[in-house]
Write a protein that holds these residues in place. Sequence first.
Motif, PDB file in Angstrom:
ATOM      1  N   ARG A 179      -7.718   9.669   2.524  1.00 46.76           N
ATOM      2  CA  ARG A 179      -7.289  11.237   3.463  1.00 46.76           C
ATOM      3  C   ARG A 179      -6.007  10.261   5.049  1.00 46.76           C
ATOM      4  NH1 ARG A 179     -13.906  10.251   3.164  1.00 46.76           N
ATOM      5  NH2 ARG A 179     -14.061  11.613   1.320  1.00 46.76           N
ATOM      6  N   ASP A 180      -6.486   8.810   5.349  1.00 48.62           N
ATOM      7  CA  ASP A 180      -5.164   9.371   6.962  1.00 48.62           C
ATOM      8  C   ASP A 180      -5.275   7.272   6.734  1.00 48.62           C
ATOM      9  OD1 ASP A 180      -4.135   8.641   9.209  1.00 48.62           O
ATOM     10  OD2 ASP A 180      -5.885   9.505   9.626  1.00 48.62           O
ATOM     11  N   MET A 181      -4.009   6.861   5.495  1.00 54.50           N
ATOM     12  CA  MET A 181      -3.972   5.591   5.547  1.00 54.50           C
ATOM     13  C   MET A 181      -3.701   4.847   7.197  1.00 54.50           C
ATOM     14  SD  MET A 181      -0.377   5.296   3.255  1.00 54.50           S
ATOM     15  CE  MET A 181      -1.001   5.987   2.097  1.00 54.50           C
ATOM     16  N   ARG A 182      -2.619   5.494   7.664  1.00 54.94           N
ATOM     17  CA  ARG A 182      -2.239   4.897   9.275  1.00 54.94           C
ATOM     18  C   ARG A 182      -3.478   4.337   9.719  1.00 54.94           C
ATOM     19  NH1 ARG A 182       2.797   7.306  11.203  1.00 54.94           N
ATOM     20  NH2 ARG A 182       3.828   7.370   9.282  1.00 54.94           N
ATOM     21  N   SER A 183      -4.412   5.484   9.903  1.00 53.65           N
ATOM     22  CA  SER A 183      -5.722   4.795  11.173  1.00 53.65           C
ATOM     23  C   SER A 183      -6.648   3.880  10.220  1.00 53.65           C
ATOM     24  CB  SER A 183      -6.798   6.475  11.281  1.00 53.65           C
ATOM     25  OG  SER A 183      -6.929   6.795   9.929  1.00 53.65           O
ATOM     26  N   TYR A 184      -6.362   3.905   8.465  1.00 52.29           N
ATOM     27  CA  TYR A 184      -7.454   2.979   7.921  1.00 52.29           C
ATOM     28  C   TYR A 184      -6.802   1.528   8.322  1.00 52.29           C
ATOM     29  CZ  TYR A 184     -10.662   1.397   4.633  1.00 52.29           C
ATOM     30  OH  TYR A 184     -11.047   0.628   3.315  1.00 52.29           O
ATOM     31  N   LEU A 185      -5.375   1.455   7.540  1.00 53.86           N
ATOM     32  CA  LEU A 185      -5.326   0.091   7.504  1.00 53.86           C
ATOM     33  C   LEU A 185      -4.141  -0.316   8.657  1.00 53.86           C
ATOM     34  CD1 LEU A 185      -3.433   0.384   4.064  1.00 53.86           C
ATOM     35  CD2 LEU A 185      -5.598  -1.146   4.741  1.00 53.86           C
ATOM     36  N   GLY A 186      -3.940   0.453   9.312  1.00 56.55           N
ATOM     37  CA  GLY A 186      -3.436   0.214  10.963  1.00 56.55           C
ATOM     38  C   GLY A 186      -1.721   0.355  10.521  1.00 56.55           C
ATOM     39  N   PRO A 187      -0.821  -0.439  11.034  1.00 57.30           N
ATOM     40  CA  PRO A 187       0.452  -0.181  11.117  1.00 57.30           C
ATOM     41  C   PRO A 187       0.999  -0.448   9.909  1.00 57.30           C
ATOM     42  CG  PRO A 187      -0.098  -1.558  12.944  1.00 57.30           C
ATOM     43  CD  PRO A 187      -1.104  -1.055  12.472  1.00 57.30           C
ATOM     44  N   HIS A 188       0.014  -1.731   9.034  1.00 48.64           N
ATOM     45  CA  HIS A 188       0.820  -2.159   8.097  1.00 48.64           C
ATOM     46  C   HIS A 188       1.121  -0.711   7.372  1.00 48.64           C
ATOM     47  CE1 HIS A 188      -0.880  -5.731   9.649  1.00 48.64           C
ATOM     48  NE2 HIS A 188      -2.487  -5.046   9.907  1.00 48.64           N
ATOM     49  N   ALA A 189       0.218   0.278   7.360  1.00 51.59           N
ATOM     50  CA  ALA A 189       0.878   1.420   6.155  1.00 51.59           C
ATOM     51  C   ALA A 189       2.284   1.510   6.006  1.00 51.59           C
ATOM     52  CB  ALA A 189      -0.974   2.106   6.095  1.00 51.59           C
ATOM     53  N   GLN A 190       2.056   1.769   7.151  1.00 50.01           N
ATOM     54  CA  GLN A 190       4.146   2.015   7.260  1.00 50.01           C
ATOM     55  C   GLN A 190       4.829   1.238   6.748  1.00 50.01           C
ATOM     56  OE1 GLN A 190       4.991   3.094  11.084  1.00 50.01           O
ATOM     57  NE2 GLN A 190       6.404   4.609  11.203  1.00 50.01           N
ATOM     58  N   ASP A 191       4.348  -0.606   6.972  1.00 49.94           N
ATOM     59  CA  ASP A 191       5.593  -1.034   6.532  1.00 49.94           C
ATOM     60  C   ASP A 191       5.378  -1.612   4.829  1.00 49.94           C
ATOM     61  OD1 ASP A 191       5.186  -2.263   9.007  1.00 49.94           O
ATOM     62  OD2 ASP A 191       4.327  -3.774   9.098  1.00 49.94           O
ATOM     63  N   TRP A 192       3.892  -0.957   4.579  1.00 48.99           N
ATOM     64  CA  TRP A 192       4.051  -1.798   2.839  1.00 48.99           C
ATOM     65  C   TRP A 192       4.686   0.437   1.872  1.00 48.99           C
ATOM     66  CZ3 TRP A 192      -1.973  -3.859   3.339  1.00 48.99           C
ATOM     67  CH2 TRP A 192      -1.230  -5.444   4.333  1.00 48.99           C
ATOM     68  N   LYS A 193       4.807   1.284   2.818  1.00 48.50           N
ATOM     69  CA  LYS A 193       5.178   2.366   2.377  1.00 48.50           C
ATOM     70  C   LYS A 193       4.025   2.220   0.759  1.00 48.50           C
ATOM     71  CE  LYS A 193       9.787   2.464   3.683  1.00 48.50           C
ATOM     72  NZ  LYS A 193       9.087   1.662   4.952  1.00 48.50           N
ATOM     73  N   ILE A 194       3.194   2.836   1.011  1.00 44.30           N
ATOM     74  CA  ILE A 194       1.620   3.125   0.204  1.00 44.30           C
ATOM     75  C   ILE A 194       2.286   4.706  -0.095  1.00 44.30           C
ATOM     76  CG2 ILE A 194      -0.265   2.955  -0.394  1.00 44.30           C
ATOM     77  CD1 ILE A 194      -0.623   0.482   1.601  1.00 44.30           C
ATOM     78  N   TYR A 195       1.924   4.753  -1.257  1.00 45.51           N
ATOM     79  CA  TYR A 195       2.254   6.572  -1.965  1.00 45.51           C
ATOM     80  C   TYR A 195       0.704   6.156  -2.694  1.00 45.51           C
ATOM     81  CZ  TYR A 195       6.330   7.259   0.632  1.00 45.51           C
ATOM     82  OH  TYR A 195       7.196   6.952   1.341  1.00 45.51           O
ATOM     83  N   VAL A 196      -0.790   7.274  -2.262  1.00 44.49           N
ATOM     84  CA  VAL A 196      -1.582   7.503  -3.237  1.00 44.49           C
ATOM     85  C   VAL A 196      -1.715   9.201  -2.981  1.00 44.49           C
ATOM     86  CG1 VAL A 196      -3.121   5.921  -2.752  1.00 44.49           C
ATOM     87  CG2 VAL A 196      -3.231   7.671  -0.764  1.00 44.49           C
ATOM     88  N   ARG A 197      -2.380   9.663  -4.443  1.00 43.02           N
ATOM     89  CA  ARG A 197      -2.833  10.683  -4.724  1.00 43.02           C
ATOM     90  C   ARG A 197      -4.215  11.362  -3.736  1.00 43.02           C
ATOM     91  NH1 ARG A 197      -0.831  10.238 -10.259  1.00 43.02           N
ATOM     92  NH2 ARG A 197      -1.706   9.297  -9.799  1.00 43.02           N
ATOM     93  N   PRO A 198      -4.597  12.466  -3.665  1.00 43.47           N
ATOM     94  CA  PRO A 198      -5.684  13.075  -3.360  1.00 43.47           C
ATOM     95  C   PRO A 198      -6.857  12.389  -4.081  1.00 43.47           C
ATOM     96  CG  PRO A 198      -4.838  14.933  -3.247  1.00 43.47           C
ATOM     97  CD  PRO A 198      -3.412  13.813  -3.495  1.00 43.47           C
ATOM     98  N   ASN A 199      -6.172  12.274  -5.479  1.00 48.87           N
ATOM     99  CA  ASN A 199      -7.734  12.425  -6.915  1.00 48.87           C
ATOM    100  C   ASN A 199      -7.195  10.327  -7.401  1.00 48.87           C
ATOM    101  OD1 ASN A 199      -5.120  12.294  -8.132  1.00 48.87           O
ATOM    102  ND2 ASN A 199      -5.637  13.727  -9.256  1.00 48.87           N
ATOM    103  N   ASP A 200      -6.702   9.820  -6.748  1.00 46.70           N
ATOM    104  CA  ASP A 200      -6.650   8.109  -6.969  1.00 46.70           C
ATOM    105  C   ASP A 200      -7.458   7.659  -6.988  1.00 46.70           C
ATOM    106  OD1 ASP A 200      -4.333   8.593  -8.455  1.00 46.70           O
ATOM    107  OD2 ASP A 200      -2.610   8.355  -6.332  1.00 46.70           O
ATOM    108  N   ASP A 201      -8.852   7.765  -6.990  1.00 43.91           N
ATOM    109  CA  ASP A 201     -10.018   7.197  -5.858  1.00 43.91           C
ATOM    110  C   ASP A 201     -10.181   6.977  -7.955  1.00 43.91           C
ATOM    111  OD1 ASP A 201     -10.655  10.252  -5.770  1.00 43.91           O
ATOM    112  OD2 ASP A 201     -12.712   9.032  -6.142  1.00 43.91           O
ATOM    113  N   VAL A 202     -10.882   5.951  -8.115  1.00 41.31           N
ATOM    114  CA  VAL A 202     -11.936   5.656  -8.927  1.00 41.31           C
ATOM    115  C   VAL A 202     -13.238   6.305  -9.711  1.00 41.31           C
ATOM    116  CG1 VAL A 202     -13.807   3.848  -7.552  1.00 41.31           C
ATOM    117  CG2 VAL A 202     -12.865   4.040 -10.331  1.00 41.31           C
ATOM    118  N   ARG A 203     -12.849   7.335  -9.144  1.00 42.01           N
ATOM    119  CA  ARG A 203     -14.313   8.465  -9.245  1.00 42.01           C
ATOM    120  C   ARG A 203     -14.026   9.504 -10.449  1.00 42.01           C
ATOM    121  NH1 ARG A 203     -18.366   9.917  -4.905  1.00 42.01           N
ATOM    122  NH2 ARG A 203     -17.059  10.455  -3.776  1.00 42.01           N
TER     123      ARG A 203
END
Length: 260
Positions: free
Chosen positions: A59-83
Motif C-alpha cells: 500500500r505505501d512502501m515508503r512509510s512502511y520501510l522508511g527511506p530504504h524503500a527508495q534506495d532499493w527500488k522495489i516494485y510490487v503490484r496490488p495483488n502480490d500478497d501471498v493471500r
Amino acid sequence: MFKRLYAFHAGSEYCSNCVFDTQSADPAGISEIPYFFYLIEHSNGFVAFDTGVNLDLIRDMRSYLGPHAQDWKIYVRPNDDVRSQLGKIGVDIKDVKTVVLSHLHYDHAGGMNLFENAVFLVQRDEWGFALNPPGAQQNSYVRSEYDVPAGRLRLIDGEFDIFGDGTLILVPTPGHTKGHQSLLIAGRTSSYILAADAAYVPDLADIPRLPVASLIWSKEALIESRMNLRRLRDRYNANVICTHDTDFRNSLNLAPAFYT
Ligand SMILES: [Zn+2]
C-alpha cells in the motif's frame, strides 16, 4: 508424499549487479532481483516456504520501510500478497497449516500475518538474530511481521524432517543471516532445493561470488552453506531454485504452472 511445488513471483527490486555479486563483470549494470515464495502440496497438507511482502508495504512502501524503500527500488503490484497469489491457484490461505521461513527479512516474512491457522517453522538462531539484528541487517527486518503468537511459533535446531517421511527436510544454510535455512524436497521422480538467499544462481557456481557486506552475516558460513548445498544437490540429483535468481523468467516455471 510430495505432490506439487508452485513458485510465485511476487514483486521485484532493481539494483546494481555489484550488490548481489561484488565480482560482477558489469558492476554498475541494473538487474531485476525477483521476490518469490513457494507452495508445496504434500499428502499431509500444504506447506508454504516464505510469505512475500507485507500488505502495508504494497500500500505505501515508503512509510512502511522508511527511506530504504527508495534506495532499493522495489516494485510490487496490488495483488502480490501471498493471500491473493494462493487464491489464483484456488488455495485458501486458511488451509495452509505449515509455513517455513527461510529467514525473517521483509521480502520473506511480510505475509506471515495472513496465515491465520499456520505454525511457523523458524530456526532458533534466526529468531534470536531477528530480535536484535546487528548493523545494516536492521534495515531488512520489520519486527511487527514476525510478532506471532508464541503457540504458533516452532523454533527448529538444525536439520528437520517436517512430516517425518523424508520428503521435506529443512537444512540450515547460515551466512546471509545467522539462522537462514533452505528446504530439500525429495520427490519420487524429481527433487528440488529451495535455496532462498543461500545462493543466487541455480548452478551453484557462485560459491566465492559474494554479495555486499550488508547482505552477509558471516562470509565463512555462507561459503560453507553453499558447499553443503552442492553436496545435497549431487546426492539427490536435485534442481536448485534460488529466490533472487535474475534469470527466473527463463529458468523457472511460474505458478499456476507447477513442478512434480
Ligand atoms: Zn531475500
